[in-house]
Design an enzyme around this catalytic site. Structure first.
Site, PDB file in Angstrom:
ATOM      1  N   CYS A  75       0.758  -1.070   0.209  1.00 15.93           N
ATOM      2  CA  CYS A  75      -0.123   0.067  -0.045  1.00 15.93           C
ATOM      3  C   CYS A  75       1.112   1.541  -0.023  1.00 15.93           C
ATOM      4  O   CYS A  75       1.999   1.235   0.132  1.00 15.93           O
ATOM      5  CB  CYS A  75      -1.068  -0.151   1.370  1.00 15.93           C
ATOM      6  SG  CYS A  75      -2.352  -0.997   0.671  1.00 15.93           S
ATOM      7  N   HIS A  76       0.603   2.133  -0.547  1.00  5.70           N
ATOM      8  CA  HIS A  76       1.192   3.879  -0.996  1.00  5.70           C
ATOM      9  C   HIS A  76       0.918   4.018   0.816  1.00  5.70           C
ATOM     10  O   HIS A  76      -0.212   4.407   0.796  1.00  5.70           O
ATOM     11  CB  HIS A  76       0.219   4.107  -2.208  1.00  5.70           C
ATOM     12  CG  HIS A  76       1.015   3.180  -3.710  1.00  5.70           C
ATOM     13  ND1 HIS A  76       0.743   2.515  -3.822  1.00  5.70           N
ATOM     14  CD2 HIS A  76       2.309   3.928  -3.953  1.00  5.70           C
ATOM     15  CE1 HIS A  76       1.582   2.753  -5.372  1.00  5.70           C
ATOM     16  NE2 HIS A  76       2.263   2.535  -5.011  1.00  5.70           N
ATOM     17  N   GLU A 111      -7.062   1.453   2.755  1.00  7.92           N
ATOM     18  CA  GLU A 111      -7.956   2.085   4.112  1.00  7.92           C
ATOM     19  C   GLU A 111      -9.099   2.387   4.600  1.00  7.92           C
ATOM     20  O   GLU A 111      -9.200   1.683   6.381  1.00  7.92           O
ATOM     21  CB  GLU A 111      -7.943   4.113   3.440  1.00  7.92           C
ATOM     22  CG  GLU A 111      -6.079   3.717   3.709  1.00  7.92           C
ATOM     23  CD  GLU A 111      -5.582   4.447   2.371  1.00  7.92           C
ATOM     24  OE1 GLU A 111      -4.295   3.379   2.199  1.00  7.92           O
ATOM     25  OE2 GLU A 111      -6.578   3.211   1.626  1.00  7.92           O
ATOM     26  N   ASP A 125     -11.844  -7.175  21.437  1.00  5.20           N
ATOM     27  CA  ASP A 125     -10.521  -7.172  22.351  1.00  5.20           C
ATOM     28  C   ASP A 125     -10.771  -6.518  24.111  1.00  5.20           C
ATOM     29  O   ASP A 125     -11.016  -6.661  24.689  1.00  5.20           O
ATOM     30  CB  ASP A 125      -9.286  -6.202  22.228  1.00  5.20           C
ATOM     31  CG  ASP A 125      -8.440  -6.270  23.303  1.00  5.20           C
ATOM     32  OD1 ASP A 125      -8.171  -6.933  23.281  1.00  5.20           O
ATOM     33  OD2 ASP A 125      -8.130  -4.595  23.353  1.00  5.20           O
TER      34      ASP A 125
END
Length: 154
Positions: A75-76, A111, A125
């Site tokens: 990924c950029h 993203e 979590d």
């Protein structure tokens, strides 16, 4: 010169986006966390010992969107202009929606997907002490716009 994903030695490489047009890009991803009614009641009432589950998950998702290129090797790194994460609650489901925007020469799908995934993992979590069988389901891209390929809508 045409670039492929694999270089001459057979190794992966980052795609060259130098010549791509800079356009407004947006992606929306979604996913669902399934909990039991007792866990949902604790989430809604603020009874989870680790804190406000949805507030922490929202911040975690935003942070993940901003750091996607640190976790996904090809990924950029992008200068995001907006990240919005919201939740829809039912008796047993937390539906997560993440919208990510930028003006650049590559899309923001990863993203948005990273934001949803990390928000879901954060919910897991924070709630695992009260429920071990939480499920994360259906993480997927639901919309994207911008760039050469235009609009995609699930």
């Amino acid at each position: 010169m045409e670039f492929s994903h694999i270089n001459e030695q057979g190794r992966a490489k980052m795609v060259d986006v130098t010549e791509k047009d800079s356009t407004f890009r947006e992606a929306i991803a979604e996913g669902t966390v399934v909990v039991n009614p007792d866990t949902m009641a604790l989430i809604k009432s603020g009874g989870i010992k680790k804190g406000d589950v949805l507030a922490v998950a929202q911040v975690a998702g935003i942070m993940a969107a901003k750091k996607t290129s640190d976790n996904i090797p090809m990924c950029h790194p992008l200068m995001l202009t907006g990240v919005d994460i919201n939740f829809e609650l039912t008796e047993t489901e937390i539906h997560i929606h993440a919208a990510v925007k930028c003006k650049g020469n590559t899309g923001v799908e990863m993203e948005a997907l990273s934001a949803v995934s990390t928000a879901a993992l954060t919910i897991y979590d924070m709630c695992k002490a009260v429920q071990r069988d939480i499920e994360i389901q259906n993480i997927r891209l639901s919309y994207k716009s911008g760039g050469k390929s235009g609009v995609y809508e699930r």
